[in-house]
Design a protein around this motif. Structure first.
Motif, PDB file in Angstrom:
ATOM      1  N   PHE A  66       0.833  -1.204   0.000  1.00 51.54           N
ATOM      2  CA  PHE A  66       0.000   0.000   0.000  1.00 51.54           C
ATOM      3  C   PHE A  66       0.870   1.258   0.000  1.00 51.54           C
ATOM      4  O   PHE A  66       0.527   2.264  -0.641  1.00 51.54           O
ATOM      5  CB  PHE A  66      -0.933   0.002   1.208  1.00 51.54           C
ATOM      6  CG  PHE A  66      -2.185  -0.790   1.003  1.00 51.54           C
ATOM      7  CD1 PHE A  66      -3.179  -0.332   0.154  1.00 51.54           C
ATOM      8  CD2 PHE A  66      -2.381  -2.002   1.666  1.00 51.54           C
ATOM      9  CE1 PHE A  66      -4.347  -1.063  -0.044  1.00 51.54           C
ATOM     10  CE2 PHE A  66      -3.544  -2.738   1.473  1.00 51.54           C
ATOM     11  CZ  PHE A  66      -4.527  -2.269   0.613  1.00 51.54           C
ATOM     12  N   SER A  67       1.981   1.206   0.728  1.00 48.36           N
ATOM     13  CA  SER A  67       2.911   2.328   0.737  1.00 48.36           C
ATOM     14  C   SER A  67       3.435   2.613  -0.669  1.00 48.36           C
ATOM     15  O   SER A  67       3.573   3.775  -1.075  1.00 48.36           O
ATOM     16  CB  SER A  67       4.089   2.026   1.680  1.00 48.36           C
ATOM     17  OG  SER A  67       5.074   3.029   1.589  1.00 48.36           O
ATOM     18  N   GLY A  68       3.719   1.554  -1.419  1.00 48.59           N
ATOM     19  CA  GLY A  68       4.185   1.708  -2.789  1.00 48.59           C
ATOM     20  C   GLY A  68       3.122   2.283  -3.705  1.00 48.59           C
ATOM     21  O   GLY A  68       3.406   3.131  -4.562  1.00 48.59           O
ATOM     22  N   VAL A  69       1.883   1.814  -3.527  1.00 47.25           N
ATOM     23  CA  VAL A  69       0.766   2.325  -4.336  1.00 47.25           C
ATOM     24  C   VAL A  69       0.600   3.830  -4.113  1.00 47.25           C
ATOM     25  O   VAL A  69       0.508   4.617  -5.069  1.00 47.25           O
ATOM     26  CB  VAL A  69      -0.545   1.603  -3.980  1.00 47.25           C
ATOM     27  CG1 VAL A  69      -1.737   2.318  -4.623  1.00 47.25           C
ATOM     28  CG2 VAL A  69      -0.496   0.152  -4.435  1.00 47.25           C
ATOM     29  N   ILE A  70       0.606   4.233  -2.829  1.00 44.59           N
ATOM     30  CA  ILE A  70       0.365   5.641  -2.499  1.00 44.59           C
ATOM     31  C   ILE A  70       1.593   6.505  -2.797  1.00 44.59           C
ATOM     32  O   ILE A  70       1.490   7.537  -3.482  1.00 44.59           O
ATOM     33  CB  ILE A  70      -0.018   5.770  -1.010  1.00 44.59           C
ATOM     34  CG1 ILE A  70      -1.313   5.019  -0.733  1.00 44.59           C
ATOM     35  CG2 ILE A  70      -0.161   7.237  -0.615  1.00 44.59           C
ATOM     36  CD1 ILE A  70      -1.652   4.905   0.735  1.00 44.59           C
ATOM     37  N   GLY A  71       2.751   6.086  -2.274  1.00 48.72           N
ATOM     38  CA  GLY A  71       3.938   6.929  -2.363  1.00 48.72           C
ATOM     39  C   GLY A  71       4.607   6.952  -3.728  1.00 48.72           C
ATOM     40  O   GLY A  71       5.085   7.998  -4.171  1.00 48.72           O
ATOM     41  N   ILE A  72       4.649   5.791  -4.402  1.00 45.09           N
ATOM     42  CA  ILE A  72       5.346   5.700  -5.691  1.00 45.09           C
ATOM     43  C   ILE A  72       4.359   5.708  -6.856  1.00 45.09           C
ATOM     44  O   ILE A  72       4.529   6.472  -7.816  1.00 45.09           O
ATOM     45  CB  ILE A  72       6.217   4.433  -5.746  1.00 45.09           C
ATOM     46  CG1 ILE A  72       7.212   4.415  -4.582  1.00 45.09           C
ATOM     47  CG2 ILE A  72       6.971   4.362  -7.080  1.00 45.09           C
ATOM     48  CD1 ILE A  72       8.034   3.146  -4.497  1.00 45.09           C
ATOM     49  N   GLY A  73       3.327   4.852  -6.767  1.00 39.48           N
ATOM     50  CA  GLY A  73       2.364   4.772  -7.856  1.00 39.48           C
ATOM     51  C   GLY A  73       1.645   6.082  -8.092  1.00 39.48           C
ATOM     52  O   GLY A  73       1.654   6.638  -9.198  1.00 39.48           O
ATOM     53  N   LEU A  74       1.008   6.626  -7.048  1.00 33.92           N
ATOM     54  CA  LEU A  74       0.307   7.905  -7.164  1.00 33.92           C
ATOM     55  C   LEU A  74       1.263   9.081  -7.005  1.00 33.92           C
ATOM     56  O   LEU A  74       1.261  10.017  -7.815  1.00 33.92           O
ATOM     57  CB  LEU A  74      -0.799   7.985  -6.109  1.00 33.92           C
ATOM     58  CG  LEU A  74      -2.031   7.111  -6.338  1.00 33.92           C
ATOM     59  CD1 LEU A  74      -2.946   7.160  -5.117  1.00 33.92           C
ATOM     60  CD2 LEU A  74      -2.785   7.559  -7.584  1.00 33.92           C
ATOM     61  N   GLY A  75       2.081   9.047  -5.958  1.00 36.56           N
ATOM     62  CA  GLY A  75       2.952  10.176  -5.639  1.00 36.56           C
ATOM     63  C   GLY A  75       3.900  10.549  -6.763  1.00 36.56           C
ATOM     64  O   GLY A  75       4.013  11.719  -7.144  1.00 36.56           O
ATOM     65  N   ASP A  76       4.603   9.562  -7.321  1.00 38.98           N
ATOM     66  CA  ASP A  76       5.566   9.852  -8.388  1.00 38.98           C
ATOM     67  C   ASP A  76       4.875  10.279  -9.683  1.00 38.98           C
ATOM     68  O   ASP A  76       5.416  11.076 -10.452  1.00 38.98           O
ATOM     69  CB  ASP A  76       6.444   8.623  -8.656  1.00 38.98           C
ATOM     70  CG  ASP A  76       7.537   8.464  -7.616  1.00 38.98           C
ATOM     71  OD1 ASP A  76       7.500   9.211  -6.617  1.00 38.98           O
ATOM     72  OD2 ASP A  76       8.405   7.595  -7.783  1.00 38.98           O
ATOM     73  N   THR A 188      12.199  -1.491  -0.253  1.00 41.72           N
ATOM     74  CA  THR A 188      12.223  -0.791  -1.540  1.00 41.72           C
ATOM     75  C   THR A 188      11.581  -1.627  -2.632  1.00 41.72           C
ATOM     76  O   THR A 188      10.744  -1.148  -3.413  1.00 41.72           O
ATOM     77  CB  THR A 188      13.668  -0.450  -1.944  1.00 41.72           C
ATOM     78  OG1 THR A 188      14.250   0.404  -0.957  1.00 41.72           O
ATOM     79  CG2 THR A 188      13.721   0.247  -3.292  1.00 41.72           C
ATOM     80  N   GLU A 189      11.947  -2.909  -2.691  1.00 44.58           N
ATOM     81  CA  GLU A 189      11.434  -3.788  -3.738  1.00 44.58           C
ATOM     82  C   GLU A 189       9.940  -4.056  -3.575  1.00 44.58           C
ATOM     83  O   GLU A 189       9.194  -4.088  -4.567  1.00 44.58           O
ATOM     84  CB  GLU A 189      12.217  -5.113  -3.721  1.00 44.58           C
ATOM     85  CG  GLU A 189      11.914  -6.031  -4.904  1.00 44.58           C
ATOM     86  CD  GLU A 189      12.503  -5.542  -6.216  1.00 44.58           C
ATOM     87  OE1 GLU A 189      12.626  -6.345  -7.151  1.00 44.58           O
ATOM     88  OE2 GLU A 189      12.833  -4.342  -6.310  1.00 44.58           O
ATOM     89  N   ILE A 190       9.488  -4.227  -2.350  1.00 39.08           N
ATOM     90  CA  ILE A 190       8.063  -4.469  -2.111  1.00 39.08           C
ATOM     91  C   ILE A 190       7.244  -3.244  -2.499  1.00 39.08           C
ATOM     92  O   ILE A 190       6.179  -3.354  -3.114  1.00 39.08           O
ATOM     93  CB  ILE A 190       7.815  -4.840  -0.640  1.00 39.08           C
ATOM     94  CG1 ILE A 190       8.503  -6.178  -0.305  1.00 39.08           C
ATOM     95  CG2 ILE A 190       6.311  -4.943  -0.354  1.00 39.08           C
ATOM     96  CD1 ILE A 190       8.514  -6.498   1.172  1.00 39.08           C
ATOM     97  N   ARG A 191       7.737  -2.068  -2.161  1.00 35.93           N
ATOM     98  CA  ARG A 191       7.027  -0.827  -2.517  1.00 35.93           C
ATOM     99  C   ARG A 191       6.966  -0.660  -4.034  1.00 35.93           C
ATOM    100  O   ARG A 191       5.948  -0.224  -4.578  1.00 35.93           O
ATOM    101  CB  ARG A 191       7.709   0.378  -1.885  1.00 35.93           C
ATOM    102  CG  ARG A 191       7.633   0.403  -0.364  1.00 35.93           C
ATOM    103  CD  ARG A 191       8.229   1.684   0.184  1.00 35.93           C
ATOM    104  NE  ARG A 191       7.297   2.800   0.011  1.00 35.93           N
ATOM    105  CZ  ARG A 191       7.661   4.014  -0.395  1.00 35.93           C
ATOM    106  NH1 ARG A 191       8.927   4.265  -0.716  1.00 35.93           N
ATOM    107  NH2 ARG A 191       6.759   4.985  -0.496  1.00 35.93           N
TER     108      ARG A 191
END
Length: 291
Positions: A66-76, A188-191
């Motif tokens: 979920f952190s990856g979805v929010i921080g990298i997927g949406l955020g980036d 990092t990889e999981i995100r």
């Protein structure tokens, strides 16, 4: 000390990568750039899964996804879109709101205290940021149209959303590190995996792998930006979240606006004394938060 050095290293890596991604936004959509860079970065860090125990860390893995979805997927995605609309220096300047939100989030959700002097730093940052945003900036889009952005607040929606998503993703990462033994490498990889799954679904499984359309020199620069901004940048960021309180970590990570002054002349022309003064004042406000 490793957390402090990691924060400055991440800021430098991320800043340089931003200028490379900015050059690609004239040709390709921000979501395509984000997806391609995350897939390549994920493949590079694939060995991180070798010693990962899924069953023993299931809750933490789900949180990091979920952190990856929010921080990298949406955020980036919001971040790259912001680079396209308002340029790198202004985007990074707005990103300095992240330590304010991070410090408050850390205090509210994971009991990390915010000192009174931090509010003084927040006031300095807010004033400096307000003045920086009112500076007149000319942007060249597609090398054809000269667009002047001054008071059009709608273009700042994307960087503010980027800040909100980045801090939320960082808060989830910090929470995982406080409750588990996962390494920054694994986190990092999981995100990245979470971000990739989310973006592929949004794209309806249609991936525009535009890298093959670039000339050789642009391919090298884009791959370098992935290694620096995504692989190294996110890894160092996770080290920061593991070793430093959320507010302090984000403050150090947010030195990017000062670093961006070394690159901004390539993108936005002459850097005025006012821009230098208020960006430096903004940085001093950040320093006041962690004294």
């Amino acid at each position: 000390m490793i957390g402090i050095f990691s924060a400055f290293g991440a800021a430098i890596s991320w800043t340089y990568a931003c200028f490379i991604w900015r050059s690609q936004t004239e040709k390709y959509k921000s979501i395509d750039i984000n997806l391609v860079k995350n897939i390549i970065a994920f493949l590079i860090f694939l060995p991180a899964f070798i010693n990962l125990s899924v069953l023993n860390n299931l809750k933490s893995i789900i949180t990091l996804l979920f952190s990856g979805v929010i921080g990298i997927g949406l955020g980036d995605t919001f971040y790259i879109k912001s680079l396209q609309l308002i340029g790198t220096r202004r985007t990074l300047s707005i990103e300095t709101l992240s330590p304010i939100l991070a410090a408050l989030s850390g205090e509210i959700f994971i009991n990390e205290n915010l000192a009174f002097r931090s509010y003084q730093g927040i006031l300095i940052i807010s004033i400096s940021l307000f003045i920086l945003l009112r500076q007149r900036t000319n942007l060249i889009v597609n090398n054809l149209t000269n667009i002047t952005e001054r008071n059009n607040l709608s273009v700042y929606v994307f960087p503010f959303l980027s800040v909100l998503c980045a801090v939320s993703g960082g808060l989830l990462s910090r929470k995982v590190f406080l409750e588990s033994n996962l390494s920054p490498f694994q986190a990092t990889e999981i995100r990245l995996l979470g971000a990739i799954i989310f973006l592929i679904i949004i794209k309806k499984f249609r991936i525009n792998f535009f890298l093959k359309k670039l000339d050789f020199n642009d391919q090298k620069r884009f791959l370098l930006s992935i290694l620096l901004g995504t692989n190294l940048g996110i890894l160092l960021q996770q080290i920061v979240f593991k070793t430093l309180p959320l507010g302090i970590g984000w403050t150090l990570l947010s030195t990017s606006p000062v670093i961006s002054l070394f690159f901004a002349t390539k993108e936005e022309g002459q850097i005025t004394k006012g821009i230098i003064f208020f960006t430096t004042l903004l940085f001093l406000g950040l320093c006041l938060i962690i004294i």
